[in-house]
Design a protein around this motif. Structure first.
Motif, PDB file in Angstrom:
ATOM      1  N   ILE A  47     -17.924  36.549 -80.009  1.00  0.00           N
ATOM      2  CA  ILE A  47     -17.292  36.522 -78.682  1.00  0.00           C
ATOM      3  C   ILE A  47     -17.846  37.645 -77.812  1.00  0.00           C
ATOM      4  O   ILE A  47     -18.010  37.491 -76.596  1.00  0.00           O
ATOM      5  N   SER A  48     -18.149  38.781 -78.428  1.00  0.00           N
ATOM      6  CA  SER A  48     -18.613  39.944 -77.658  1.00  0.00           C
ATOM      7  C   SER A  48     -19.982  39.714 -77.021  1.00  0.00           C
ATOM      8  O   SER A  48     -20.269  40.268 -75.958  1.00  0.00           O
ATOM      9  N   MET A  49     -20.820  38.901 -77.647  1.00  0.00           N
ATOM     10  CA  MET A  49     -22.195  38.750 -77.158  1.00  0.00           C
ATOM     11  C   MET A  49     -22.270  38.115 -75.767  1.00  0.00           C
ATOM     12  O   MET A  49     -22.968  38.640 -74.884  1.00  0.00           O
ATOM     13  N   PRO A  50     -21.586  36.988 -75.488  1.00  0.00           N
ATOM     14  CA  PRO A  50     -21.591  36.471 -74.110  1.00  0.00           C
ATOM     15  C   PRO A  50     -21.011  37.455 -73.107  1.00  0.00           C
ATOM     16  O   PRO A  50     -21.451  37.497 -71.948  1.00  0.00           O
ATOM     17  N   LEU A  51     -20.044  38.283 -73.538  1.00  0.00           N
ATOM     18  CA  LEU A  51     -19.469  39.272 -72.627  1.00  0.00           C
ATOM     19  C   LEU A  51     -20.479  40.371 -72.311  1.00  0.00           C
ATOM     20  O   LEU A  51     -20.579  40.819 -71.155  1.00  0.00           O
ATOM     21  N   PHE A  52     -21.221  40.830 -73.315  1.00  0.00           N
ATOM     22  CA  PHE A  52     -22.290  41.797 -73.048  1.00  0.00           C
ATOM     23  C   PHE A  52     -23.305  41.199 -72.072  1.00  0.00           C
ATOM     24  O   PHE A  52     -23.795  41.894 -71.161  1.00  0.00           O
ATOM     25  N   LEU A  54     -22.764  38.769 -69.827  1.00  0.00           N
ATOM     26  CA  LEU A  54     -22.146  38.627 -68.498  1.00  0.00           C
ATOM     27  C   LEU A  54     -22.072  39.962 -67.764  1.00  0.00           C
ATOM     28  O   LEU A  54     -22.172  40.010 -66.535  1.00  0.00           O
ATOM     29  N   SER A  55     -21.893  41.055 -68.508  1.00  0.00           N
ATOM     30  CA  SER A  55     -21.813  42.370 -67.862  1.00  0.00           C
ATOM     31  C   SER A  55     -23.105  42.699 -67.126  1.00  0.00           C
ATOM     32  O   SER A  55     -23.094  43.452 -66.142  1.00  0.00           O
ATOM     33  N   MET A  56     -24.221  42.123 -67.561  1.00  0.00           N
ATOM     34  CA  MET A  56     -25.508  42.418 -66.939  1.00  0.00           C
ATOM     35  C   MET A  56     -25.610  41.837 -65.537  1.00  0.00           C
ATOM     36  O   MET A  56     -26.404  42.306 -64.722  1.00  0.00           O
ATOM     37  N   TYR A  57     -24.823  40.824 -65.253  1.00  0.00           N
ATOM     38  CA  TYR A  57     -24.837  40.225 -63.920  1.00  0.00           C
ATOM     39  C   TYR A  57     -24.029  41.046 -62.909  1.00  0.00           C
ATOM     40  O   TYR A  57     -24.038  40.747 -61.719  1.00  0.00           O
ATOM     41  N   CYS A  58     -23.339  42.079 -63.404  1.00  0.00           N
ATOM     42  CA  CYS A  58     -22.508  42.895 -62.525  1.00  0.00           C
ATOM     43  C   CYS A  58     -23.287  44.023 -61.857  1.00  0.00           C
ATOM     44  O   CYS A  58     -22.947  44.425 -60.738  1.00  0.00           O
ATOM     45  N   ALA A  93     -29.057  35.244 -80.384  1.00  0.00           N
ATOM     46  CA  ALA A  93     -29.135  33.925 -79.762  1.00  0.00           C
ATOM     47  C   ALA A  93     -28.015  33.722 -78.736  1.00  0.00           C
ATOM     48  O   ALA A  93     -28.258  33.221 -77.631  1.00  0.00           O
ATOM     49  N   LEU A  94     -26.805  34.132 -79.081  1.00  0.00           N
ATOM     50  CA  LEU A  94     -25.666  33.981 -78.154  1.00  0.00           C
ATOM     51  C   LEU A  94     -25.851  34.860 -76.922  1.00  0.00           C
ATOM     52  O   LEU A  94     -25.528  34.444 -75.801  1.00  0.00           O
ATOM     53  N   TYR A  95     -26.354  36.061 -77.139  1.00  0.00           N
ATOM     54  CA  TYR A  95     -26.595  36.980 -76.024  1.00  0.00           C
ATOM     55  C   TYR A  95     -27.654  36.426 -75.068  1.00  0.00           C
ATOM     56  O   TYR A  95     -27.447  36.371 -73.853  1.00  0.00           O
ATOM     57  N   LEU A  96     -28.777  35.978 -75.615  1.00  0.00           N
ATOM     58  CA  LEU A  96     -29.868  35.472 -74.774  1.00  0.00           C
ATOM     59  C   LEU A  96     -29.509  34.165 -74.098  1.00  0.00           C
ATOM     60  O   LEU A  96     -30.014  33.867 -73.013  1.00  0.00           O
ATOM     61  N   LEU A  97     -28.653  33.377 -74.716  1.00  0.00           N
ATOM     62  CA  LEU A  97     -28.227  32.113 -74.118  1.00  0.00           C
ATOM     63  C   LEU A  97     -27.602  32.322 -72.747  1.00  0.00           C
ATOM     64  O   LEU A  97     -27.773  31.519 -71.836  1.00  0.00           O
ATOM     65  N   VAL A  98     -26.882  33.432 -72.597  1.00  0.00           N
ATOM     66  CA  VAL A  98     -26.214  33.735 -71.325  1.00  0.00           C
ATOM     67  C   VAL A  98     -27.049  34.680 -70.463  1.00  0.00           C
ATOM     68  O   VAL A  98     -27.079  34.555 -69.238  1.00  0.00           O
ATOM     69  N   ALA A  99     -27.773  35.610 -71.090  1.00  0.00           N
ATOM     70  CA  ALA A  99     -28.456  36.671 -70.335  1.00  0.00           C
ATOM     71  C   ALA A  99     -29.843  36.292 -69.847  1.00  0.00           C
ATOM     72  O   ALA A  99     -30.377  36.959 -68.953  1.00  0.00           O
ATOM     73  N   ILE A 103     -32.478  38.284 -67.150  1.00  0.00           N
ATOM     74  CA  ILE A 103     -33.668  38.943 -67.687  1.00  0.00           C
ATOM     75  C   ILE A 103     -34.931  38.350 -67.071  1.00  0.00           C
ATOM     76  O   ILE A 103     -35.865  39.074 -66.711  1.00  0.00           O
ATOM     77  N   ALA A 104     -34.953  37.021 -66.911  1.00  0.00           N
ATOM     78  CA  ALA A 104     -36.111  36.359 -66.301  1.00  0.00           C
ATOM     79  C   ALA A 104     -36.291  36.799 -64.853  1.00  0.00           C
ATOM     80  O   ALA A 104     -37.419  37.023 -64.386  1.00  0.00           O
ATOM     81  N   MET A 105     -35.185  36.948 -64.123  1.00  0.00           N
ATOM     82  CA  MET A 105     -35.257  37.380 -62.728  1.00  0.00           C
ATOM     83  C   MET A 105     -35.835  38.792 -62.615  1.00  0.00           C
ATOM     84  O   MET A 105     -36.692  39.066 -61.773  1.00  0.00           O
TER      85      MET A 105
END
Length: 211
Positions: A47-52, A54-58, A93-99, A103-105
């Motif tokens: 659960i923590s990985m998508p939250l980490f 998502l925090s990058m978009y802030c 994998a979970l982290y990169l799925l959201v981040a 990262i690409a931008m």
């Protein structure tokens, strides 16, 4: 202390995206710690990985703080046998799925590449941005920018007086002067006790990632 902190009062009046960064990050850290320390609840790590992510978009600085923290946390937790390699790979994998879009931008704009355009999504290239130079490693003048960032940090944290209303409550700094000793004592205590708990260690590692 948190409820009456001047910075939190400013946050409640101004819905700025970067103000969400520490809150989303702390939520991610909570689930990571709960997954490691909680008996039979290791799924909280996932659960923590998508939250980490998502925090990058802030906030833009997250591009070199969040991945740095996760990298060293992963190495230390594997070495301490808190997680295994399989679990670490699932987390990646979970982290990169959201981040990955963020990262690409950053990658596209750092190396002046062509934007990604498709019928489902776009990853843009920004020819001009006033914020890019504020991020130290993207600045053309590294050391002058480092000095300006240090002065800006000290001014926003401790200067009592007039500043932009987006930063401080008029007449106060970002935090009350009487709260500073509590912060110093808390950090000294954390430095002396980080071996007692994985949670303490992760919190200390998070601080080091930012500094």
């Amino acid at each position: 202390f948190a409820a009456i902190n001047p910075w939190h009062i400013v946050q409640s009046r101004w819905a700025l995206d970067c103000n969400m960064f520490p809150h989303v990050l702390i939520a991610a850290l909570y689930f990571l710690n709960h997954g490691i320390c909680g008996k039979g609840k290791k799924w909280n790590i996932y659960i923590s990985m998508p939250l980490f992510a998502l925090s990058m978009y802030c906030y833009g600085i997250s591009i070199y703080t969040v991945p740095l923290f996760l990298f060293f946390a992963c190495l230390c937790l594997i070495a301490a046998r808190k997680i295994n390699v399989k679990e670490a790979l699932i987390c990646v994998a979970l982290y990169l799925l959201v981040a990955w879009p963020f990262i690409a931008m950053i990658f596209i704009n750092t190396f002046d590449l062509k934007p990604i355009e498709s019928s489902l999504f776009t990853v843009p290239y920004f020819a001009e941005t006033i914020r890019k130079g504020d991020i130290l490693f993207f600045s053309e003048d590294f050391f002058p920018q480092l000095w300006q960032n240090i002065l800006s940090l000290l001014r926003v944290l401790f200067q009592v007086g007039d500043d932009y209303l987006c930063n401080v409550v008029p007449g106060f700094s970002t935090m009350y002067v009487f709260s500073v000793p509590f912060i110093i004592v808390g950090n000294i205590w954390l430095l002396g006790n980080w071996r007692r708990s994985t949670g303490y260690f992760l919190l200390l590692l998070l601080f080091q990632s930012f500094f």
